[in-house]
Structures are given as structure tokens and as C-alpha cells.
Design an enzyme around this catalytic site. Structure first.
Site, PDB file in Angstrom:
ATOM      1  N   ASN A  14      43.094  31.199 -16.206  1.00  0.00           N
ATOM      2  CA  ASN A  14      41.764  31.702 -15.814  1.00  0.00           C
ATOM      3  C   ASN A  14      41.792  33.216 -15.679  1.00  0.00           C
ATOM      4  OD1 ASN A  14      39.536  29.653 -15.270  1.00  0.00           O
ATOM      5  ND2 ASN A  14      41.308  28.640 -14.342  1.00  0.00           N
ATOM      6  N   MET A  94      47.001  28.723  -4.986  1.00  0.00           N
ATOM      7  CA  MET A  94      47.149  27.428  -4.333  1.00  0.00           C
ATOM      8  C   MET A  94      47.641  27.555  -2.898  1.00  0.00           C
ATOM      9  SD  MET A  94      45.976  25.750  -6.816  1.00  0.00           S
ATOM     10  CE  MET A  94      46.274  24.007  -6.587  1.00  0.00           C
ATOM     11  N   ILE A  96      46.144  27.657   1.251  1.00  0.00           N
ATOM     12  CA  ILE A  96      45.021  27.570   2.177  1.00  0.00           C
ATOM     13  C   ILE A  96      44.987  28.873   2.969  1.00  0.00           C
ATOM     14  CG2 ILE A  96      44.174  26.403   4.251  1.00  0.00           C
ATOM     15  CD1 ILE A  96      45.295  23.801   3.025  1.00  0.00           C
ATOM     16  N   HIS A 113      37.184  25.870  -8.538  1.00  0.00           N
ATOM     17  CA  HIS A 113      37.766  24.591  -8.132  1.00  0.00           C
ATOM     18  C   HIS A 113      37.492  23.571  -9.233  1.00  0.00           C
ATOM     19  CE1 HIS A 113      39.273  21.534  -5.440  1.00  0.00           C
ATOM     20  NE2 HIS A 113      38.250  20.787  -5.790  1.00  0.00           N
ATOM     21  N   LEU A 148      37.525  24.578   3.573  1.00  0.00           N
ATOM     22  CA  LEU A 148      38.195  24.516   2.269  1.00  0.00           C
ATOM     23  C   LEU A 148      37.277  23.942   1.188  1.00  0.00           C
ATOM     24  CD1 LEU A 148      40.975  24.785   0.764  1.00  0.00           C
ATOM     25  CD2 LEU A 148      41.276  22.341   1.242  1.00  0.00           C
ATOM     26  N   ASP A 149      37.180  24.676   0.051  1.00  0.00           N
ATOM     27  CA  ASP A 149      36.415  24.226  -1.117  1.00  0.00           C
ATOM     28  C   ASP A 149      34.946  23.943  -0.796  1.00  0.00           C
ATOM     29  OD1 ASP A 149      38.692  24.500  -2.650  1.00  0.00           O
ATOM     30  OD2 ASP A 149      39.317  22.429  -2.351  1.00  0.00           O
ATOM     31  N   GLU A 178      36.420  26.101 -17.638  1.00  0.00           N
ATOM     32  CA  GLU A 178      36.695  27.101 -16.594  1.00  0.00           C
ATOM     33  C   GLU A 178      36.797  28.484 -17.217  1.00  0.00           C
ATOM     34  OE1 GLU A 178      39.768  26.222 -13.698  1.00  0.00           O
ATOM     35  OE2 GLU A 178      39.650  24.091 -14.125  1.00  0.00           O
TER      36      GLU A 178
END
Ligand code: GAR
Length: 199
Positions: A14, A94, A96, A113, A148-149, A178
Site C-alpha cells: 500500500n 500492525m 494497537i 483496514h 480499534l478499527d 486497496e
């Protein structure tokens, strides 16, 4: 100049797509923006070599070198802030992030995501979509908030789930989209008028 800092953990496809789009679409001329640095939490992230080959500054802030999430995020924020970023882009990063980190970059922190949020936050999104019998899967570009997300959705794309799909074949189909949608969403973000500054 608007500096963009991209955070990666792995292959960086990406990130590479964003770098290509910035070049192809003349983001420097159109938005006065450039990819200032690529930072990884893993020294062996393959994307680092891709960035270096493009002449982009790279840095590693290894999470393993820190005892706590807070200490890691503090060091990461120092590395990012050294670039005076207008925008911070998570591209397969990756980790948190702590609430303090997210608050520090509020309104200028984007993530991609690999699911149609709010479905399937977290990991193993493609396997979970297949197990749930989904007929469509996809991706979401969103602003990062503490949960999160979650966070305001900027762009999504849907792809079909084929009867014989494995998590890998579905992931590859989603990833191709993506690479198209993330650069578009970033360009749209850069094209937004700057928020009014209080008098
Ligand atoms: C991408 O599919 C991205 O959506 C996903 O990791 C992959 C990174 O690929 N991100 C997440 O799962 C974030 N929770 P890349 O390193 O080749 O861009």
C-alpha cells in the site's frame, strides 16, 4: 510543504502504491505534499527497501525495544514529529496504538483496514468473512480514533467473495483494490480545504 509520514510493518505494498500515485499524480504540485518518511516497527519489513529505492527517508522504531506500549508510542511519535507531518498514514501497520498517540494525531491519522467496517474489525478479516458466508468483502479507509478499527469512514470498496475463495485468494483480490482506493482517499484528504484557524 505538507509532509506525509507512512507507517508500515510488512511488505508495504500500500505504501508503494501511495508513493507511485504521489509521483504519477503530481501531489507536490497539486497539493504541495510529499512522502517525507516511511517508518516501520520491524527492521525486516520488506517495504523499507522499496521506500529507500525511491529515495524516501526510512526509520525503524522497533516495538521489541520497549517495555510498554506507552514507551513505544512515545518513541514512535518523536520519530514521526521530527518530520513535522501534516498527515500520518497507517499502511499495514500492525500495532494497537495508545489513546495518547491517537489523540496527538487527531484529525490527521488515517488507516486502511481489509474489511467493510464496521464488519470484522481486528485480525483474520478474510477468513472470518468467508466463514460468515459473506458474498461481498472489501476494504475501508478511515480516520483513526481511540476505538480499534472505528472512526469516520473516508472510502470503501467492495469485492465479490467467490465460492472457492481461500483467505489468501480473497486477500489478494481486496489488496488490488486497496492499492487503488487508498491513494485516492489520501488525495481527497489533501484536497480538502484547511480547517479554519481560530481568530
Ligand atoms: C493490507 O491488506 C492492509 O489492509 C492490512 O494489512 C495489509 C498490509 O499490506 N492492514 C491491517 O490488517 C490493519 N489492521 P501491505 O503491507 O502490503 O500494504
Amino acid at each position: 510543504m505538507k509532509n506525509i509520514v507512512i507507517l508500515i510493518s510488512g511488505s508495504g505494498s500500500n505504501m508503494a502504491a501511495i508513493v507511485r500515485a504521489a509521483e504519477r499524480e503530481g501531489w507536490a504540485r497539486r497539493f504541495d505534499a510529499r512522502i517525507a518518511a516511511v517508518i516501520s516497527n520491524k527492521a525486516d519489513a520488506a517495504g523499507l527497501a522499496i521506500a529507500r529505492a525511491q529515495g524516501i527517508a526510512t526509520e525503524v522504531v522497533a516495538h521489541k525495544d520497549f517495555d510498554t506500549r506507552e514507551a513505544f508510542d512515545g518513541a514512535l511519535a518523536r520519530a514521526i514529529d521530527a518530520q513535522a507531518p501534516t498527515l500520518v498514514v497507517l499502511a499495514g501497520f500492525m500495532r494497537i496504538l495508545t489513546p495518547a498517540f491517537v489523540a496527538h494525531y487527531e484529525g490527521r491519522l488515517l488507516n486502511i483496514h481489509p474489511s467493510l467496517l464496521p464488519a470484522f474489525p481486528g485480525l483474520r478479516t478474510h477468513q472470518r468473512a468467508i466463514e460468515a458466508g459473506c458474498r461481498v468483502a472489501g476494504l475501508t479507509v478511515h480516520e483513526v480514533t481511540v476505538e480499534l478499527d472505528h472512526g469516520p469512514i473516508l472510502a470503501q470498496a467492495a469485492v465479490p467473495v467467490m465460492p472457492d475463495d481461500t483467505a489468501d485468494t480473497l486477500a489478494a483480490r481486496v489488496l488490488a483494490h486497496e492499492h487503488r482506493v487508498y491513494p485516492q482517499a489520501i488525495a481527497a484528504w489533501l484536497a480538502r480545504p484547511a480547517p479554519a484557524t481560530p481568530a
